[in-house]
Write a protein that holds these residues in place. Structure first.
Motif, PDB file in Angstrom:
ATOM      1  N   GLU A 437       0.834  -1.202   0.000  1.00 53.78           N
ATOM      2  CA  GLU A 437       0.000   0.000   0.000  1.00 53.78           C
ATOM      3  C   GLU A 437       0.875   1.261   0.000  1.00 53.78           C
ATOM      4  N   LEU A 438       1.960   1.236   0.778  1.00 51.89           N
ATOM      5  CA  LEU A 438       2.893   2.367   0.784  1.00 51.89           C
ATOM      6  C   LEU A 438       3.496   2.564  -0.604  1.00 51.89           C
ATOM      7  N   THR A 439       3.877   1.457  -1.230  1.00 54.64           N
ATOM      8  CA  THR A 439       4.474   1.533  -2.563  1.00 54.64           C
ATOM      9  C   THR A 439       3.467   2.074  -3.577  1.00 54.64           C
ATOM     10  N   ALA A 440       2.231   1.609  -3.497  1.00 53.41           N
ATOM     11  CA  ALA A 440       1.198   2.053  -4.437  1.00 53.41           C
ATOM     12  C   ALA A 440       0.914   3.549  -4.289  1.00 53.41           C
ATOM     13  N   LEU A 441       0.950   4.048  -3.052  1.00 58.08           N
ATOM     14  CA  LEU A 441       0.683   5.463  -2.806  1.00 58.08           C
ATOM     15  C   LEU A 441       1.930   6.324  -2.980  1.00 58.08           C
ATOM     16  N   LEU A 597      -5.636  15.148  -2.733  1.00 51.21           N
ATOM     17  CA  LEU A 597      -6.566  15.803  -3.652  1.00 51.21           C
ATOM     18  C   LEU A 597      -7.400  14.788  -4.417  1.00 51.21           C
ATOM     19  N   ILE A 598      -6.948  13.530  -4.433  1.00 53.78           N
ATOM     20  CA  ILE A 598      -7.679  12.452  -5.100  1.00 53.78           C
ATOM     21  C   ILE A 598      -8.551  11.763  -4.052  1.00 53.78           C
ATOM     22  N   PRO A 599      -9.854  11.748  -4.204  1.00 57.17           N
ATOM     23  CA  PRO A 599     -10.743  11.204  -3.155  1.00 57.17           C
ATOM     24  C   PRO A 599     -10.397   9.778  -2.732  1.00 57.17           C
ATOM     25  N   SER A 600     -10.168   8.875  -3.699  1.00 60.40           N
ATOM     26  CA  SER A 600      -9.886   7.484  -3.335  1.00 60.40           C
ATOM     27  C   SER A 600      -8.566   7.370  -2.581  1.00 60.40           C
ATOM     28  N   ALA A 601      -7.554   8.122  -3.020  1.00 64.95           N
ATOM     29  CA  ALA A 601      -6.262   8.095  -2.338  1.00 64.95           C
ATOM     30  C   ALA A 601      -6.369   8.724  -0.958  1.00 64.95           C
ATOM     31  N   ARG A 602      -7.209   9.735  -0.806  1.00 60.37           N
ATOM     32  CA  ARG A 602      -7.370  10.388   0.495  1.00 60.37           C
ATOM     33  C   ARG A 602      -7.907   9.410   1.527  1.00 60.37           C
ATOM     34  N   ARG A 603      -8.889   8.584   1.109  1.00 65.02           N
ATOM     35  CA  ARG A 603      -9.445   7.591   2.040  1.00 65.02           C
ATOM     36  C   ARG A 603      -8.375   6.585   2.448  1.00 65.02           C
ATOM     37  N   ARG A 604      -7.549   6.177   1.504  1.00 62.57           N
ATOM     38  CA  ARG A 604      -6.496   5.195   1.807  1.00 62.57           C
ATOM     39  C   ARG A 604      -5.437   5.806   2.720  1.00 62.57           C
ATOM     40  N   LEU A 605      -5.086   7.077   2.462  1.00 62.16           N
ATOM     41  CA  LEU A 605      -4.093   7.745   3.303  1.00 62.16           C
ATOM     42  C   LEU A 605      -4.613   7.938   4.726  1.00 62.16           C
ATOM     43  N   THR A 606      -5.888   8.269   4.845  1.00 60.52           N
ATOM     44  CA  THR A 606      -6.481   8.477   6.169  1.00 60.52           C
ATOM     45  C   THR A 606      -6.479   7.194   6.989  1.00 60.52           C
ATOM     46  N   ALA A 607      -6.618   6.050   6.310  1.00 62.42           N
ATOM     47  CA  ALA A 607      -6.677   4.769   7.021  1.00 62.42           C
ATOM     48  C   ALA A 607      -5.293   4.251   7.429  1.00 62.42           C
TER      49      ALA A 607
END
Length: 663
Positions: A437-441, A597-607
């Motif tokens: 997940e870190l690599t993907a983000l 700024l990307i909604p889907s990435a924001r949810r993943r970062l928040t988690a």
């Protein structure tokens, strides 16, 4: 950055050199103190060119008489600059383990092709002569550099390998435990092979020695370490497979040169695995290093210390990676075994294999070896999560913790006979998922801690001042990035970008070619940085000469101005590299905010912060539960890693033996 200067000159010598240099400047600046002008004034019959000619002659004589040390020193200085450009950080551990005087054999793992030798050369205070594959010795640039470093060319059997005619299979049952009977189909054993040659099975790096040849379709192979395991990987006896022929190589001249260097107090560098690779563990070691050590003890009575060198790279195939060079405690021959060596035959093989095992254990004590890449990712993730946040580890501490996790993982796996419980597998899967997940983000683990802090700071209880400071930090990163980008853009595009693109394409082609030709490489990453460096060594001065020619023919610059421009190329090139790296730090720091700024990435970062906290808690809980069963690995402060790795190997061998008995 790469190595402190006292490795090339002692502190006292360096200070003396500085004082002498400034003293000469003073003498040349003032005519009343200039000894040459005073001498010419006293003896007017002597012309200045007389003294200049004498000095030039003395310089030429001194240079010729000390040609080899001067070339080695100059090469070392050159490669110091190369390492400082291509590596962000190189740390050295255990330099005190290197004997200051007398002969030494350095044995290192081979994880980065030509860069490995340069890395040891630039971090070791001793002058090292490497055993270099003859195939590389005759390569342009590489061969010249190997000569400058005092290398000794070695012809390798794998470089002369050829495809054997027909196909073979192996009999599973034999009355003789020392040999294995081989049956051929369409083979030409009598003409293609001789006793002492070796054959190699598909997808195997191990050469198996031919014990005897009966006819074109029947021969016997000698049973040695690893042979039965290699045969077990093949579809014998039902299917026939192709094979390679590895001719026996006479290394008498090589041994003679090596023993002469050791007898005169020199040092030898060897990569006992025989070739570079990108695996996560050592390949089987070649017996040559043991034969050299015993030959020197027999010939000159010198028990040469064998110093292991661990080359531990982080993102080795990428530009501006990191590396740790660790020198371990020396291994010595047990003097009482020399008589067995001199007997020859089985006794000689036994003591050589015993020494080779000890050398292998010493080499494992200075690297972090794991079974595969997934395990390595798990261990790296576990090490980062286990340590305290905000604490910077030294190279020694990082190496120590990495080895504790690696050896502990192996022993835990052995304790459950390779079938770990579900809780362990679940945690391992979660660690891998977290890392992916870190690599993907595109972010790092330390940035997840910052995300957690940011959420707390910008929550309901935030103050206005904290919000302003937080936003100023982001603006500061953007401003710095733009400023650095504007300053570095022109030199980077003109001086570095063409070389960078060309070297990347060239190194990737070389990687694919090496991967296709190798039996041991996984992805061929071990050749990428080496080939990129070689390409840059050729292209960078070529580009500078091209620009100089263009400036000369298409501008009105006079000689001094042109000289200033050309001599500024290295400075501008290096500065743009440093500026680009500084800009990349800003890019990495800003990436989480851009991703938000990307909604889907924001949810993943928040988690992520909550995921990290849960992982860290469960990891520490499991370590507290299992750690005490590992004894010294868990409780010990200072560990003898040679002893630890030897114990782990004995446990592995014992478990494998029990499993075979059960089967």
């Amino acid at each position: 950055m790469v190595e402190k200067r006292e490795s090339m000159l002692s502190e006292l010598d360096y200070t003396k050199a500085q004082l002498v240099f400034f003293y000469i400047i003073v003498l040349l600046s003032l005519d009343v103190l200039n000894p040459v002008k005073i001498f010419l004034h006293v003896f007017p019959a002597i012309a200045p060119w007389h003294i200049a000619s004498l000095a030039i002659g003395c310089m030429a004589y001194t240079f010729i008489m000390n040609l080899r040390p001067l070339i080695y020193f100059s090469t070392k200085v050159f490669f110091h600059s190369i390492l400082s450009i291509f590596f962000n950080d190189v740390q050295v551990v255990g330099r005190e383990n290197i004997p200051k005087y007398g002969p030494v054999i350095f044995t290192a793992n081979h994880a980065n092709q030509f860069m490995d030798g340069l890395m040891i050369m630039c971090t070791c205070q001793r002058t090292i002569s490497y055993l270099v594959a003859e195939k590389s010795w005759y390569r342009p640039v590489i061969g010249h550099l190997a000569w400058a470093m005092g290398g000794v060319p070695v012809k390798r059997a794998q470089d002369s390998a050829m495809k054997g005619a027909g196909s073979i299979t192996v009999a599973t049952e034999s009355a003789d435990d020392d040999v294995i009977h081989v049956v051929g189909k369409g083979t030409k054993f009598s003409t293609e092979l001789k006793v002492g040659d070796k054959i190699r099975f598909p997808k195997s790096a191990l050469g198996i020695k031919v014990a005897s040849i009966e006819n074109d379709e029947a021969m016997c192979l000698k049973v040695e370490d690893g042979v039965l395991d290699a045969i077990a990987t093949q579809p014998f006896p039902d299917d026939y497979v192709t094979f390679d022929v590895l001719p026996r190589i006479d290394q008498k001249d090589v041994f003679k040169n090596v023993l002469e260097k050791l007898a005169s107090g020199g040092t030898i560098g060897i990569f006992p695995e025989g070739g570079s690779h990108d695996r996560t563990d050592l390949l089987p070691l070649k017996v040559g290093v043991a034969l050299i050590a015993y030959s020197e003890l027999e010939k000159d009575g010198i028990n040469v210390p064998i110093v292991p060198v661990g080359l531990n790279y982080f993102r080795a195939h990428r530009f501006r990676g990191k590396a740790t060079v660790e020198f371990g405690s020396p291994t010595y021959i047990e003097p009482g075994t020399l008589k067995d060596y001199q007997k020859g035959g089985a006794d000689k093989r036994r003591v050589c294999n015993s020494l080779l095992t000890r050398i292998e254990n010493s080499m494992r004590s200075v690297i972090v070896s794991v079974p595969d890449y997934d395990t390595m990712q798990v261990i790296h993730a576990a090490r980062r999560l286990y340590r305290e946040d905000g604490i910077t580890q030294t190279a020694e501490e990082r190496q120590d913790m990495g080895r504790r996790f690696a050896e502990g993982y192996k022993r835990m796996l052995l304790s459950v006979n390779g079938e770990p419980p579900k809780e362990w597998l679940d945690l391992q899967s979660r660690l891998l998922s977290y890392q992916k997940e870190l690599t993907a983000l595109g972010i790092r683990d330390y940035q997840v801690v910052g995300l957690d802090y940011e959420e707390a700071e910008l929550g309901d209880g935030q103050s206005k001042g904290e919000t302003v400071l937080h936003r100023m930090n982001i603006v500061g990163h953007i401003t710095h990035l733009l400023f650095i980008g504007m300053l570095a853009a022109l030199p980077a595009m003109l001086l570095n970008l063409p070389v960078g693109l060309a070297s990347r394409i060239y190194s990737n082609r070389k990687r694919k070619a090496a991967l296709a030709a190798s039996k041991v490489k996984v992805k061929g990453y071990d050749v990428m940085l080496s080939e990129r460096v070689l390409c840059s060594i050729v292209l960078v001065p070529t580009l500078w000469v091209t620009y100089a020619a263009l400036l000369f023919f298409f501008t009105n610059l006079d000689g001094p101005a042109l000289a200033v421009c050309v001599t500024s190329f290295p400075l501008f090139s290096y500065w743009s590299i440093m500026a680009a790296e500084s800009g990349m730090v800003d890019v990495k720091d800003l990436r989480p905010y851009v991703m938000k700024l990307i909604p889907s990435a924001r949810r993943r970062l928040t988690a992520l912060p909550a995921t990290r906290k849960a992982l860290r808690k469960d990891l520490r809980k499991m370590i507290r539960l299992i750690g005490p069963t590992l004894g010294e690995l868990y409780f010990g402060k200072q560990l003898d890693w040679q002893k630890i790795t030897l114990e782990t190997r004995k446990m592995t061998s014992s478990t494998e033996l029990e499993n075979k008995k059960d089967e």
